[in-house]
Design an enzyme around this catalytic site. Structure first.
Site, PDB file in Angstrom:
ATOM      1  N   ASN A   1      51.707 -92.198  -4.157  1.00  0.00           N
ATOM      2  CA  ASN A   1      51.010 -90.925  -3.988  1.00  0.00           C
ATOM      3  C   ASN A   1      49.577 -91.255  -3.578  1.00  0.00           C
ATOM      4  OD1 ASN A   1      49.746 -88.471  -4.197  1.00  0.00           O
ATOM      5  ND2 ASN A   1      50.120 -88.188  -6.387  1.00  0.00           N
ATOM      6  N   TRP A   2      49.302 -91.088  -2.299  1.00  0.00           N
ATOM      7  CA  TRP A   2      47.984 -91.480  -1.788  1.00  0.00           C
ATOM      8  C   TRP A   2      46.901 -90.481  -2.190  1.00  0.00           C
ATOM      9  CZ3 TRP A   2      48.904 -93.299   4.026  1.00  0.00           C
ATOM     10  CH2 TRP A   2      49.781 -94.392   4.006  1.00  0.00           C
ATOM     11  N   LYS A   3      47.322 -89.342  -2.701  1.00  0.00           N
ATOM     12  CA  LYS A   3      46.378 -88.278  -3.087  1.00  0.00           C
ATOM     13  C   LYS A   3      45.446 -87.943  -1.913  1.00  0.00           C
ATOM     14  CE  LYS A   3      47.063 -89.496  -7.865  1.00  0.00           C
ATOM     15  NZ  LYS A   3      46.558 -89.577  -9.219  1.00  0.00           N
TER      16      LYS A   3
ATOM     17  N   GLY B   1      44.977 -92.606 -13.472  1.00  0.00           N
ATOM     18  CA  GLY B   1      43.693 -93.073 -12.958  1.00  0.00           C
ATOM     19  C   GLY B   1      42.748 -93.619 -14.013  1.00  0.00           C
TER      20      GLY B   1
ATOM     21  N   GLU C   1      47.515 -82.957 -11.356  1.00  0.00           N
ATOM     22  CA  GLU C   1      46.275 -82.532 -10.673  1.00  0.00           C
ATOM     23  C   GLU C   1      46.451 -81.149 -10.034  1.00  0.00           C
ATOM     24  OE1 GLU C   1      45.904 -86.155  -8.456  1.00  0.00           O
ATOM     25  OE2 GLU C   1      45.379 -87.207 -10.316  1.00  0.00           O
TER      26      GLU C   1
ATOM     27  N   GLY D   1      49.695 -94.122  -7.984  1.00  0.00           N
ATOM     28  CA  GLY D   1      48.525 -93.553  -7.316  1.00  0.00           C
ATOM     29  C   GLY D   1      47.671 -94.655  -6.710  1.00  0.00           C
ATOM     30  N   GLY D   2      46.600 -95.010  -7.404  1.00  0.00           N
ATOM     31  CA  GLY D   2      45.610 -95.951  -6.875  1.00  0.00           C
ATOM     32  C   GLY D   2      46.193 -97.224  -6.283  1.00  0.00           C
TER      33      GLY D   2
ATOM     34  N   HIS E   1      52.482 -81.942  -9.814  1.00  0.00           N
ATOM     35  CA  HIS E   1      51.621 -83.042 -10.253  1.00  0.00           C
ATOM     36  C   HIS E   1      50.544 -82.486 -11.180  1.00  0.00           C
ATOM     37  CE1 HIS E   1      48.693 -86.279 -10.226  1.00  0.00           C
ATOM     38  NE2 HIS E   1      49.673 -87.064  -9.839  1.00  0.00           N
TER      39      HIS E   1
HETATM   40  P1  13P Z   1      47.317 -93.690 -10.799  1.00  0.00           P
HETATM   41  O1  13P Z   1      48.426 -94.683 -10.478  1.00  0.00           O
HETATM   42  O2  13P Z   1      46.133 -93.858  -9.933  1.00  0.00           O
HETATM   43  O3  13P Z   1      47.033 -93.681 -12.262  1.00  0.00           O
HETATM   44  O4  13P Z   1      47.908 -92.251 -10.444  1.00  0.00           O
HETATM   45  C1  13P Z   1      49.142 -91.897 -10.914  1.00  0.00           C
HETATM   46  C2  13P Z   1      49.561 -90.638 -10.263  1.00  0.00           C
HETATM   47  O5  13P Z   1      49.008 -89.585 -10.536  1.00  0.00           O
HETATM   48  C3  13P Z   1      50.651 -90.709  -9.277  1.00  0.00           C
HETATM   49  O6  13P Z   1      51.108 -89.442  -8.957  1.00  0.00           O
END
Ligand code: 13P
Length: 256
Positions: free
Chosen positions: A13-15, A177, A103, A235-236, A101
């Site tokens: 998930n590149w956000k 995160g 967020e 994510g990251g 998600h």
């Molecule tokens: P991180 O791996 O950056 O903690 O993010 C997880 C995430 O929200 C994936 O959807």
């Protein structure tokens, strides 16, 4: 450890990260690493921001790496400024879309019913919905984790969902995160509960259960072998091709 008969999925998930040039380069770097037979034991997916879906689709063309969106609207089309409909994602070559998600739940006030509607829209468009659930730190501290994820699961996964149109991701909000993760026992407990709830409601369904929240190249070898963990939502670490690939290899090892 991946449930027998289930192919693990490692999703990035590149956000809200990336411009055209680096998004395409990252996608190409993932494709480069995924070439070869071993890669196919584990399904790889990248979910770039909407602006990068088209160039990333080009970069992934002809590869086994799947493409997904990070959100979709519940409606098929219409007057919804700034939103993206599931059929639009499908049109660009997406196979998956993340819905619910944390967020989105927090920043956009999405409750379970809205998430469920999005998952239904995804299914109607021929996409696989990755439905996210997860407790906040306050909820975990109050001993309410199992209750909260159970309620989110019940409210967010639509009736009639099957393993071919729905994946569930457990993402504790406090682990996203932050570099913090639950213990292996805590992950195992939640995943076992999710598995049991899905089995009760959808007998025979072999749903993939992903863990997400601070998965990285170092802890993947510990997290992926946990019972009922069928992959990861990253994510990251998915923004660094080598780290993403290391996580994919850990998933492949956990499945074999
Ligand atoms: P991180 O791996 O950056 O903690 O993010 C997880 C995430 O929200 C994936 O959807």
């Amino acid at each position: 450890m991946t449930t027998p008969g289930i192919r693990p999925l490692v999703a990035g998930n590149w956000k809200m990260n990336g411009q055209r040039a680096d998004g395409a380069a990252l996608a190409r770097a993932v494709v480069e690493r995924a070439r070869g037979a071993a890669a196919h034991a584990c399904e790889l997916l990248v979910c770039p921001p909407a602006t990068l879906i088209a160039p990333v689709a080009d970069a992934l063309a002809g590869s086994a790496v799947a493409l997904g969106g990070q959100d979709c609207h519940a409606a098929e089309k219409g007057a919804h400024t700034g939103d993206i409909a599931a059929p639009m994602l499908k049109d660009l070559g997406c196979r998956y879309v993340i819905v619910g998600h944390s967020e989105r739940r927090t920043n956009h006030g999405e409750a379970d019913a809205a998430v469920r509607a999005k998952a239904m829209a995804a299914r109607a468009a021929g996409l696989v919905a990755i439905v996210c659930v997860g407790e906040t730190l306050a909820e975990r501290d109050a001993g309410r984790t199992i209750e909260v994820v159970g309620r989110q699961l019940a409210g967010s996964v639509p009736d009639g969902a099957t393993a071919s149109d729905c994946v569930v991701a457990y993402e504790p909000v406090w682990a996203i995160g932050t570099g913090r993760t639950p213990t292996s026992e805590e992950i195992a407990e939640v995943h076992a509960r999710l598995r049991a709830l899905l089995a009760e409601r959808f007998p025979g369904g072999r749903f993939r259960l992903l863990y997400g929240g601070s998965v990285n190249a170092k802890n993947a070898a510990t997290i992926l072998p946990i019972a009922n963990v069928d992959g990861a939502l990253v994510g990251g670490a998915s923004l660094v091709a080598e780290d993403f690939w290391t996580i994919a290899q850990a998933a492949t090892r956990a499945a074999t």
